[in-house]
Design a protein around this motif. Structure first.
Motif, PDB file in Angstrom:
ATOM      1  N   GLN A 103      92.117   4.341  41.973  1.00  0.00           N
ATOM      2  CA  GLN A 103      93.162   3.913  41.053  1.00  0.00           C
ATOM      3  C   GLN A 103      93.101   2.415  40.781  1.00  0.00           C
ATOM      4  O   GLN A 103      93.256   1.976  39.635  1.00  0.00           O
ATOM      5  CB  GLN A 103      94.535   4.291  41.623  1.00  0.00           C
ATOM      6  N   GLU A 159      93.014   1.280  36.899  1.00  0.00           N
ATOM      7  CA  GLU A 159      93.772   0.108  36.456  1.00  0.00           C
ATOM      8  C   GLU A 159      92.966  -0.807  35.535  1.00  0.00           C
ATOM      9  O   GLU A 159      93.514  -1.317  34.548  1.00  0.00           O
ATOM     10  CB  GLU A 159      94.293  -0.672  37.662  1.00  0.00           C
ATOM     11  N   GLN A 177      90.779   0.146  33.391  1.00  0.00           N
ATOM     12  CA  GLN A 177      90.790   0.837  32.100  1.00  0.00           C
ATOM     13  C   GLN A 177      92.103   0.580  31.360  1.00  0.00           C
ATOM     14  O   GLN A 177      92.107   0.328  30.144  1.00  0.00           O
ATOM     15  CB  GLN A 177      90.595   2.339  32.313  1.00  0.00           C
ATOM     16  N   VAL A 178      93.207   0.643  32.107  1.00  0.00           N
ATOM     17  CA  VAL A 178      94.504   0.375  31.488  1.00  0.00           C
ATOM     18  C   VAL A 178      94.554  -1.055  30.957  1.00  0.00           C
ATOM     19  O   VAL A 178      95.061  -1.313  29.862  1.00  0.00           O
ATOM     20  CB  VAL A 178      95.637   0.621  32.506  1.00  0.00           C
ATOM     21  N   ASP A 181      92.412  -1.394  27.762  1.00  0.00           N
ATOM     22  CA  ASP A 181      93.117  -0.800  26.617  1.00  0.00           C
ATOM     23  C   ASP A 181      94.232  -1.716  26.135  1.00  0.00           C
ATOM     24  O   ASP A 181      94.427  -1.889  24.918  1.00  0.00           O
ATOM     25  CB  ASP A 181      93.701   0.562  27.024  1.00  0.00           C
ATOM     26  N   TRP A 182      94.984  -2.302  27.070  1.00  0.00           N
ATOM     27  CA  TRP A 182      96.060  -3.217  26.670  1.00  0.00           C
ATOM     28  C   TRP A 182      95.495  -4.456  25.979  1.00  0.00           C
ATOM     29  O   TRP A 182      96.055  -4.921  24.976  1.00  0.00           O
ATOM     30  CB  TRP A 182      96.857  -3.632  27.907  1.00  0.00           C
ATOM     31  N   GLN A 220      90.758   2.881  24.241  1.00  0.00           N
ATOM     32  CA  GLN A 220      91.296   4.171  24.656  1.00  0.00           C
ATOM     33  C   GLN A 220      90.528   4.759  25.840  1.00  0.00           C
ATOM     34  O   GLN A 220      90.156   5.931  25.850  1.00  0.00           O
ATOM     35  CB  GLN A 220      91.311   5.154  23.482  1.00  0.00           C
ATOM     36  N   TYR A 234      91.761   4.805  29.039  1.00  0.00           N
ATOM     37  CA  TYR A 234      92.696   5.470  29.956  1.00  0.00           C
ATOM     38  C   TYR A 234      93.137   6.803  29.373  1.00  0.00           C
ATOM     39  O   TYR A 234      93.602   6.880  28.240  1.00  0.00           O
ATOM     40  CB  TYR A 234      93.901   4.561  30.207  1.00  0.00           C
ATOM     41  N   ASN A 273      95.428   9.109  30.863  1.00  0.00           N
ATOM     42  CA  ASN A 273      96.593   9.625  31.589  1.00  0.00           C
ATOM     43  C   ASN A 273      96.274  10.056  33.025  1.00  0.00           C
ATOM     44  O   ASN A 273      96.913  10.965  33.556  1.00  0.00           O
ATOM     45  CB  ASN A 273      97.227  10.796  30.830  1.00  0.00           C
ATOM     46  N   ARG A 295      98.020   6.731  38.250  1.00  0.00           N
ATOM     47  CA  ARG A 295      97.887   5.337  38.633  1.00  0.00           C
ATOM     48  C   ARG A 295      98.580   5.102  39.976  1.00  0.00           C
ATOM     49  O   ARG A 295      99.171   6.021  40.560  1.00  0.00           O
ATOM     50  CB  ARG A 295      98.509   4.451  37.558  1.00  0.00           C
ATOM     51  N   ASP A 308     102.130  -2.462  36.486  1.00  0.00           N
ATOM     52  CA  ASP A 308     103.043  -2.808  35.394  1.00  0.00           C
ATOM     53  C   ASP A 308     104.172  -3.697  35.902  1.00  0.00           C
ATOM     54  O   ASP A 308     104.574  -4.662  35.236  1.00  0.00           O
ATOM     55  CB  ASP A 308     103.617  -1.534  34.778  1.00  0.00           C
TER      56      ASP A 308
END
Length: 345
Positions: free
Chosen positions: A70, A75, A77-78, A81-82, A97, A99, A101, A104, A116
């Protein structure tokens, strides 16, 4: 230098893995139950389902492996994407794109992704901790240099007295003392840091500065005391060296001798203190943020410890360990920049 840097970056990976495993196993031994805050009206079978959803029913090694995946795979990947979707630096790139789903790192306390929450709290910490460290270093270096150059003068004696007091008094005493003096008695600064304050004009910027003064003073005091003492000692070692007498005999001005020759060589050991002080001041911010109610990652760590939120505690302690390893590398690289005689290749 480039080969050395790459080699150190490669060696940092197993070091961080070992640190993360040690942190995880130590936290597994910690007492407490994350389900203790669940109301007594919840049936036992529902509690068991909640334990399985949190991953509490799996062996420790399986939990550790899932945490590694994770943190080091999902993380990033997230974050990518952000960055390609919302950041102003890379927002012009197509949305990656990556990530899809996947699960996490979830906080047991808030039931939301840990990273987050950390990203939400990090700006508040950087406002206070970052500014405090920059101010502390900028004040400490001139004090150390001048104290060494005017050894045993009134300035040196006063600086030694003040820095010894600053280094000896802990933040949990300095913080309430400043609150009593500047907030209660004089009413100059607010005692509680308003994390919801938004800076959009000059008046709001002044309010932000006012509420930052005391926490910055508490953290900068210890930074100034420590670095100025190292700077003074290093300068004294070099002021009596042979190359300094040679430079003076050649007719160089005193300003050139001190700032060009002595200061550059004296900065080599001080760089280590400055670099390693970055993660250390984050540790000091844990107390300071709780004293002044700064809603940063220091207060987040304390809250997670009281709530037995192991994913949050493990992630934050790993971030601190990552800072220590990386700033060790930065200090080693700066050695070669400050002293051309130092070569690693």
């Amino acid at each position: 230098m480039l080969t050395y840097t790459i080699r150190r970056l490669v060696l940092a990976v197993p070091t961080l893995l070992f640190i993360s495993f040690a942190i995880f196993m130590l936290l597994q031994l910690a007492p407490g139950d994350p389900m203790a805050q669940v109301p007594l009206t919840v049936p036992p079978e529902v509690k068991q389902q909640m334990r399985e959803a949190l991953g509490l029913g799996e062996p420790p090694l399986v939990q550790y492996w899932k945490w590694l995946v994770q943190v080091f795979w999902i993380e990033p990947q997230v974050f990518i994407d952000w960055a390609t979707r919302e950041s102003w630096i890379l927002g012009w790139l197509p949305d990656t794109q990556l990530y899809q789903n996947e699960l996490r790192v979830i906080s047991w306390q808030t039931r939301s992704p840990v990273m987050d929450i950390v990203i939400q709290r990090l700006p508040q910490t950087m406002w206070v901790v970052g500014l405090a460290y920059v101010v502390g270093v900028l004040i400490a270096l001139p004090i150390g240099v001048y104290s060494a150059y005017r050894q045993y003068s009134v300035f040196d004696q006063a600086g030694t007295f003040v820095t010894m007091i600053g280094f000896s008094i802990p933040p949990f005493f300095t913080g309430p003392l400043l609150i009593v003096i500047f907030s209660v008695s004089l009413g100059w600064f607010p005692s509680i840091y308003d994390t919801t304050h938004v800076v959009n004009d000059w008046a709001s910027f002044k309010v932000q500065l006012q509420q930052m003064v005391m926490p910055v003073m508490v953290l900068a005091l210890q930074t100034t005391a420590q670095i100025s003492r190292y700077m003074r000692a290093s300068m004294l070692d070099n002021l009596g060296a042979d190359y300094v007498r040679t430079a003076r005999a050649k007719g160089l001005s005193e300003a050139v001798v001190v700032t060009i020759h002595v200061l550059r060589n004296s900065m080599i050991p001080v760089v280590t203190v400055i670099a390693l002080g970055v993660p250390a001041i984050f540790g000091g911010a844990i107390i300071t943020e709780n004293v002044f109610k700064v809603n940063g990652i220091g207060q987040l760590l304390i809250t997670a410890l009281f709530a037995n939120d192991l994913p949050m505690v493990m992630t934050l302690t790993f971030i601190f360990a990552f800072l220590i390893v990386m700033f060790n590398l930065i200090a080693d690289v700066l050695y070669g920049v400050l002293d051309p005689r130092i070569r690693y290749d």
